[in-house]
Design an enzyme around this catalytic site. Sequence first.
Site, PDB file in Angstrom:
ATOM      1  CE1 TYR A  24       1.303   0.833   4.247  1.00  0.00           C
ATOM      2  CE2 TYR A  24       0.852  -1.515   4.265  1.00  0.00           C
ATOM      3  CZ  TYR A  24       1.458  -0.406   4.824  1.00  0.00           C
ATOM      4  OH  TYR A  24       2.230  -0.548   5.941  1.00  0.00           O
ATOM      5  N   GLY A  25       2.192   1.119   0.045  1.00  0.00           N
ATOM      6  CA  GLY A  25       3.059   2.293   0.209  1.00  0.00           C
ATOM      7  C   GLY A  25       4.114   2.409  -0.869  1.00  0.00           C
ATOM      8  CB  THR A  26       7.771   3.124  -0.617  1.00  0.00           C
ATOM      9  OG1 THR A  26       8.227   1.978   0.110  1.00  0.00           O
ATOM     10  CG2 THR A  26       7.547   4.295   0.339  1.00  0.00           C
ATOM     11  CG  LEU A  27       7.523  -2.239  -1.206  1.00  0.00           C
ATOM     12  CD1 LEU A  27       7.216  -3.378  -0.241  1.00  0.00           C
ATOM     13  CD2 LEU A  27       8.825  -2.502  -1.939  1.00  0.00           C
ATOM     14  CD  GLU A  99       8.032  -3.074   4.144  1.00  0.00           C
ATOM     15  OE1 GLU A  99       8.242  -2.110   4.902  1.00  0.00           O
ATOM     16  OE2 GLU A  99       7.491  -2.930   3.038  1.00  0.00           O
TER      17      GLU A  99
END
Length: 172
Positions: A24-27, A99
């Site tokens: 849901y983020g930087t990936l 992570e």
Amino acid sequence: SVCKYLVTNVRLWSSVLMTRIFVYGTLKKGQPNNYRMFDNNNGKAEYLGSAFTSQKYPLVITTKDNIPFLLNIPGQGHRVHGEIYKVDDQMLKFLDDFESVPTLYQQTVVQLEVKEWVGKMEGEEKVSPGSIMDVFVYTATTYEPDWRSLPCYENYDSEGDHGLKYNTEEKL
């Protein structure tokens, strides 16, 4: 045990053991760390589609590096948009390290509603928009108390109008 049941429920059996993971983020595509999903040195990842969480969760951006965190507080925040990938055990181990599991993030199982599906059919499984599935996600189960009062987002973008650009400096 219940834990074992959840894992087998989320795992897919194919020629190689694959696990579904929700990012849901930087990936995500177009975000600063998406390239890591396609670096063969890290393992294998295949984009399956887009989805959003069935329940609301707080997605906040915090720390000096402007890192997006999904707080493990079901029922607060927004239904969070992201992408589903199928990853092998090598990529899963890379992502756990990336992570900082278990100190920064933990693997949690969340229920998703599929928005778009491009993955191939897995055995008998028919996946279409509106399908519900359980998938692993990296959440912050332990976090600073003031994170709960930060603004929540439903769709993370490092270049968003929040002005909290992700700091891509490599960790030393």
